[in-house]
Design a protein around this motif. Structure first.
Motif, mmCIF file in Angstrom:
data_model
loop_
_atom_site.group_PDB
_atom_site.id
_atom_site.type_symbol
_atom_site.label_atom_id
_atom_site.label_comp_id
_atom_site.label_asym_id
_atom_site.label_seq_id
_atom_site.Cartn_x
_atom_site.Cartn_y
_atom_site.Cartn_z
ATOM 1 N N SER A 15 32.541 13.830 4.963
ATOM 2 C CA SER A 15 33.506 14.551 4.028
ATOM 3 C C SER A 15 34.763 14.147 4.558
ATOM 4 N N GLN A 18 36.714 8.330 4.366
ATOM 5 C CA GLN A 18 37.142 8.025 3.076
ATOM 6 C C GLN A 18 36.637 6.521 2.825
ATOM 7 N N LYS A 21 34.892 6.124 -0.405
ATOM 8 C CA LYS A 21 35.498 6.682 -1.575
ATOM 9 C C LYS A 21 36.888 5.561 -1.899
ATOM 10 N N ASP A 40 33.023 19.934 -9.362
ATOM 11 C CA ASP A 40 32.772 18.533 -8.772
ATOM 12 C C ASP A 40 32.790 17.194 -9.851
ATOM 13 N N THR A 59 34.659 7.315 -6.828
ATOM 14 C CA THR A 59 36.049 8.062 -6.739
ATOM 15 C C THR A 59 35.532 9.330 -7.186
ATOM 16 N N ASP A 61 36.695 14.065 -7.271
ATOM 17 C CA ASP A 61 37.146 15.244 -6.353
ATOM 18 C C ASP A 61 35.980 16.060 -6.309
ATOM 19 N N CYS A 63 33.905 19.507 -3.756
ATOM 20 C CA CYS A 63 33.763 20.041 -2.316
ATOM 21 C C CYS A 63 33.085 19.120 -1.226
ATOM 22 N N GLN A 67 31.021 15.492 -1.742
ATOM 23 C CA GLN A 67 31.862 14.244 -1.096
ATOM 24 C C GLN A 67 30.816 13.585 0.029
#
Length: 139
Positions: A15, A18, A21, A40, A59, A61, A63, A67
Motif C-alpha cells: 500500500s 508505488q 502505480k 475506490d 492508477t 485512488d 483505501c 491499492q
C-alpha cells in the motif's frame, strides 16, 4: 513473526510502495474499475506480448487494501498468459469468498495469500476484490 504479521507487512508494504502505480506507456489494455460502496477507483493497464502479460500497472485512488491488492496482483500476473491470469483471478475470488481452495492453488497466489483473512472484515471484501474483478472483466 507469525503469519498474520507477515501478511499484514505485505499489505502495508504494497500500500506504501508505488512501484506498480503509474501510467503504463503504450498499454494494450486499459480497464477502469470502481467500487461504489466506498469510492475506490482504479484503472488497470496491461502491456501484452501476444497472449502473455508483459507488464501491468495501475492508477487511481482508494483505501490501503484496494491499492495493496492491485499492486500485488500486478506483480503476480506479469509473465502469465491471459488464461493463467484468469485462473489466478478465479482462485483469488474463491479464497476471499471462503469457497474451496486447495493448498496448491493458494501457492499460485504468491503474496496475494496475504488477503486471505480479509473476509473477517466484510466491509473490506469489495476493496480486496476490485482489481481482480477488473482483471477478470478485462481478459
Amino acid at each position: 513473526m507469525n503469519m498474520e504479521e507477515i501478511y499484514s507487512q505485505i499489505i502495508l508494504d504494497h500500500s506504501r510502495n508505488q512501484a506498480n502505480k503509474h501510467d503504463l506507456e503504450d498499454a494494450d489494455i486499459t480497464e477502469p474499475g470502481h467500487n461504489p460502496s466506498c469510492g475506490d477507483e482504479i484503472v488497470l493497464q496491461l502491456k501484452m506480448d501476444g497472449d502473455v502479460i508483459k507488464d501491468a500497472a495501475f492508477t487511481g485512488d482508494g483505501c490501503a487494501i484496494s491499492q495493496a491488492a492491485t499492486s500485488v496482483m500486478c506483480d503476480i500476473i506479469v509473465g502469465k498468459t491471459k488464461e493463467e491470469a484468469k485462473k489466478l483471478a478465479d482462485i483469488y475470488v474463491r479464497m476471499i469468498k471462503r469457497e474451496d481452495v486447495t493448498d496448491e492453488e493458494l501457492e499460485l497466489l504468491e503474496d496475494a495469500v496475504a488477503f486471505r483473512n480479509i473476509q473477517n472484515m466484510p466491509q473490506r471484501v469489495k476493496c480486496a476484490l476490485l482489481s481482480w474483478k477488473t482483471l477478470d472483466q478485462t481478459i
